[in-house]
Design an enzyme around this catalytic site. Structure first.
Site, PDB file in Angstrom:
ATOM      1  N   ASN A  10       0.865  -1.175   0.000  1.00  0.00           N
ATOM      2  CA  ASN A  10       0.000   0.000   0.000  1.00  0.00           C
ATOM      3  C   ASN A  10       0.905   1.229   0.000  1.00  0.00           C
ATOM      4  O   ASN A  10       1.477   1.578   1.018  1.00  0.00           O
ATOM      5  CB  ASN A  10      -0.896  -0.038   1.255  1.00  0.00           C
ATOM      6  CG  ASN A  10      -1.726   1.223   1.408  1.00  0.00           C
ATOM      7  OD1 ASN A  10      -1.810   2.036   0.491  1.00  0.00           O
ATOM      8  ND2 ASN A  10      -2.347   1.382   2.577  1.00  0.00           N
ATOM      9  N   TRP A  11       1.015   1.832  -1.168  1.00  0.00           N
ATOM     10  CA  TRP A  11       1.949   2.964  -1.302  1.00  0.00           C
ATOM     11  C   TRP A  11       1.429   4.243  -0.672  1.00  0.00           C
ATOM     12  O   TRP A  11       2.146   5.228  -0.582  1.00  0.00           O
ATOM     13  CB  TRP A  11       2.261   3.228  -2.795  1.00  0.00           C
ATOM     14  CG  TRP A  11       3.031   2.141  -3.466  1.00  0.00           C
ATOM     15  CD1 TRP A  11       3.591   1.044  -2.875  1.00  0.00           C
ATOM     16  CD2 TRP A  11       3.353   2.048  -4.868  1.00  0.00           C
ATOM     17  NE1 TRP A  11       4.231   0.270  -3.821  1.00  0.00           N
ATOM     18  CE2 TRP A  11       4.098   0.873  -5.051  1.00  0.00           C
ATOM     19  CE3 TRP A  11       3.069   2.845  -5.976  1.00  0.00           C
ATOM     20  CZ2 TRP A  11       4.570   0.472  -6.302  1.00  0.00           C
ATOM     21  CZ3 TRP A  11       3.534   2.456  -7.228  1.00  0.00           C
ATOM     22  CH2 TRP A  11       4.279   1.274  -7.375  1.00  0.00           C
ATOM     23  N   LYS A  12       0.173   4.257  -0.310  1.00  0.00           N
ATOM     24  CA  LYS A  12      -0.469   5.458   0.265  1.00  0.00           C
ATOM     25  C   LYS A  12      -0.204   6.671  -0.649  1.00  0.00           C
ATOM     26  O   LYS A  12      -0.113   6.505  -1.865  1.00  0.00           O
ATOM     27  CB  LYS A  12       0.013   5.687   1.698  1.00  0.00           C
ATOM     28  CG  LYS A  12      -0.166   4.425   2.555  1.00  0.00           C
ATOM     29  CD  LYS A  12      -0.035   4.664   4.018  1.00  0.00           C
ATOM     30  CE  LYS A  12      -0.242   3.341   4.739  1.00  0.00           C
ATOM     31  NZ  LYS A  12      -0.278   3.478   6.179  1.00  0.00           N
ATOM     32  N   HIS A  96      -9.887   1.461   4.616  1.00  0.00           N
ATOM     33  CA  HIS A  96      -8.597   1.570   5.310  1.00  0.00           C
ATOM     34  C   HIS A  96      -8.777   2.523   6.503  1.00  0.00           C
ATOM     35  O   HIS A  96      -9.536   3.487   6.422  1.00  0.00           O
ATOM     36  CB  HIS A  96      -7.520   2.096   4.344  1.00  0.00           C
ATOM     37  CG  HIS A  96      -6.151   2.044   4.948  1.00  0.00           C
ATOM     38  ND1 HIS A  96      -5.702   2.992   5.837  1.00  0.00           N
ATOM     39  CD2 HIS A  96      -5.149   1.139   4.815  1.00  0.00           C
ATOM     40  CE1 HIS A  96      -4.465   2.674   6.227  1.00  0.00           C
ATOM     41  NE2 HIS A  96      -4.111   1.551   5.625  1.00  0.00           N
ATOM     42  N   GLU A  98      -7.119   4.878   7.578  1.00  0.00           N
ATOM     43  CA  GLU A  98      -6.869   6.300   7.285  1.00  0.00           C
ATOM     44  C   GLU A  98      -8.076   6.921   6.593  1.00  0.00           C
ATOM     45  O   GLU A  98      -8.351   8.110   6.750  1.00  0.00           O
ATOM     46  CB  GLU A  98      -5.575   6.440   6.459  1.00  0.00           C
ATOM     47  CG  GLU A  98      -4.349   6.219   7.341  1.00  0.00           C
ATOM     48  CD  GLU A  98      -3.125   5.649   6.650  1.00  0.00           C
ATOM     49  OE1 GLU A  98      -3.049   5.678   5.413  1.00  0.00           O
ATOM     50  OE2 GLU A  98      -2.237   5.153   7.372  1.00  0.00           O
ATOM     51  N   GLU A 168      -5.710  -4.702  10.478  1.00  0.00           N
ATOM     52  CA  GLU A 168      -4.643  -3.726  10.717  1.00  0.00           C
ATOM     53  C   GLU A 168      -4.927  -2.977  12.016  1.00  0.00           C
ATOM     54  O   GLU A 168      -5.698  -1.997  12.015  1.00  0.00           O
ATOM     55  CB  GLU A 168      -4.575  -2.729   9.556  1.00  0.00           C
ATOM     56  CG  GLU A 168      -4.276  -3.373   8.223  1.00  0.00           C
ATOM     57  CD  GLU A 168      -3.722  -2.348   7.232  1.00  0.00           C
ATOM     58  OE1 GLU A 168      -2.589  -2.527   6.794  1.00  0.00           O
ATOM     59  OE2 GLU A 168      -4.417  -1.369   6.936  1.00  0.00           O
ATOM     60  N   GLY A 174       2.126   2.454  10.766  1.00  0.00           N
ATOM     61  CA  GLY A 174       3.066   3.564  10.614  1.00  0.00           C
ATOM     62  C   GLY A 174       3.773   3.954  11.903  1.00  0.00           C
ATOM     63  O   GLY A 174       4.447   4.972  11.965  1.00  0.00           O
ATOM     64  N   SER A 214       3.059  -1.951  10.414  1.00  0.00           N
ATOM     65  CA  SER A 214       4.512  -2.024  10.662  1.00  0.00           C
ATOM     66  C   SER A 214       5.124  -3.379  10.299  1.00  0.00           C
ATOM     67  O   SER A 214       5.965  -3.905  11.044  1.00  0.00           O
ATOM     68  CB  SER A 214       4.840  -1.646  12.105  1.00  0.00           C
ATOM     69  OG  SER A 214       4.498  -0.298  12.340  1.00  0.00           O
ATOM     70  N   GLY A 235       2.758  -1.106   4.321  1.00  0.00           N
ATOM     71  CA  GLY A 235       2.759   0.312   3.975  1.00  0.00           C
ATOM     72  C   GLY A 235       4.186   0.784   3.739  1.00  0.00           C
ATOM     73  O   GLY A 235       4.773   0.547   2.679  1.00  0.00           O
ATOM     74  N   GLY A 236       4.767   1.420   4.744  1.00  0.00           N
ATOM     75  CA  GLY A 236       6.088   2.051   4.627  1.00  0.00           C
ATOM     76  C   GLY A 236       7.146   1.179   3.962  1.00  0.00           C
ATOM     77  O   GLY A 236       7.870   1.636   3.072  1.00  0.00           O
TER      78      GLY A 236
HETATM   79  P1  PGA Z   1       2.573   0.445   7.655  1.00  0.00           P
HETATM   80  O1  PGA Z   1       1.133   0.654   6.963  1.00  0.00           O
HETATM   81  O2  PGA Z   1       3.145  -0.841   7.124  1.00  0.00           O
HETATM   82  O3  PGA Z   1       3.377   1.646   7.239  1.00  0.00           O
HETATM   83  O4  PGA Z   1       2.345   0.390   9.126  1.00  0.00           O
HETATM   84  C1  PGA Z   1       0.242  -0.417   6.748  1.00  0.00           C
HETATM   85  C2  PGA Z   1      -1.058   0.069   6.153  1.00  0.00           C
HETATM   86  O5  PGA Z   1      -1.552   1.129   6.564  1.00  0.00           O
HETATM   87  O6  PGA Z   1      -1.632  -0.583   5.251  1.00  0.00           O
END
Ligand code: PGA
Length: 255
Positions: A10-12, A96, A98, A168, A174, A214, A235-236
């Site tokens: 997930n590149w956000k 998600h 967010e 999640e 994050g 994470s 994500g990251g």
């Molecule tokens: P993260 O994000 O790996 O940076 O914690 C995961 C996500 O929000 O899908």
């Protein structure tokens, strides 16, 4: 019952076209099709077509990070799931944390988006998870159960088999603070039994459940070794090729 292993990035709201191209071409070059493994990339919307083209000769799938609750009409700024499918995507993230937190997406909207995604032949990857406050208050299982029940109670049974979930925990996204593999597996077990309660054993045993929050090369193998963790939503660490490739390679620990 062997479920496929899914590793998703997930590149956000990250990566410009040249960076996205470099990352994707390296992934395509370094990853040959493996039995039972699926890799999915979730880029920003304006990059979707480019990434679909770059991955067209590979087994890497592409999905959107969001899609509208409607397929057409006066919904300025929204993107039709039908269009997302038409340009070659196979998945969409739905709900998600967010989106729930910053864009105030409600359970009701998430149900509509799930339904429209399926109507448009996209596989919805529905994100669920509890806040730190909910975890510390001890009623986090109830929170997750309610998120699951709201989906199953409001969509037709015929589409139960088309859902994928990503657990999640919001306190792990994050933050660098991942759930331990034991905490994650306990929750995945709980999620699978909740799915069974709202549908049936057959659906529950076939539904893919990903863990996110994470994920990094240091914890990906141990997470994937858990019986009820079928994949990872990253994500990251999906933005850096060397980290994401190591996470993909930990797929072998699933065997
Ligand atoms: P993260 O994000 O790996 O940076 O914690 C995961 C996500 O929000 O899908």
């Amino acid at each position: 019952m062997q479920r496929k292993t899914i590793i998703a990035g997930n590149w956000k709201m990250n990566l410009l076209p040249a960076q996205a191209k470099e990352l994707t071409t390296t992934l395509v070059k370094n990853n040959q099709k493996k039995e039972n493994l699926e890799i999915i990339l979730f880029p920003q919307l304006p990059l979707l077509e480019q990434i679909v083209t770059l991955t067209s000769d590979s087994f890497i799938q592409v999905g959107s990070q969001n899609s509208s609750h409607q397929n057409e009409g006066a919904f300025t700024g929204d993107t039709s799931p039908r269009l997302i499918h038409k340009i070659g995507c196979t998945y969409t993230l739905v709900g998600h944390s967010e989106r729930r937190q910053f864009f105030k997406e409600t359970e009701d909207l998430i149900i509509q988006k799930t339904q429209k995604a399926i109507d448009s032949n996209l596989i919805p990857m529905i994100c669920i998870g509890e806040t730190l406050q909910e975890r510390e208050s001890g009623n986090f299982q109830e929170v997750i159960k309610n998120q699951i029940s709201s989906i199953y109670k409001n969509i037709p049974e015929t589409i139960y088999q088309s859902l994928v979930f990503a657990y999640e925990p919001i306190w792990a996204i994050g933050t660098g603070k991942s759930a331990s593999s034991k905490e994650a597996e306990d929750m995945h077990q709980f999620i699978r039994s909740s799915i069974q309660a709202f549908s049936n054993e057959n659906i529950a045993s076939k539904t893919s459940l990903l863990y996110g929050g994470s994920v990094k090369p240091e914890n990906s193998s141990e997470l994937l070794q858990q019986n009820n963790i079928d994949g990872l939503l990253v994500g990251g660490a999906s933005l850096k090729i060397e980290l994401f490739q190591k996470i993909i390679d930990s797929y072998s620990s699933k065997r």
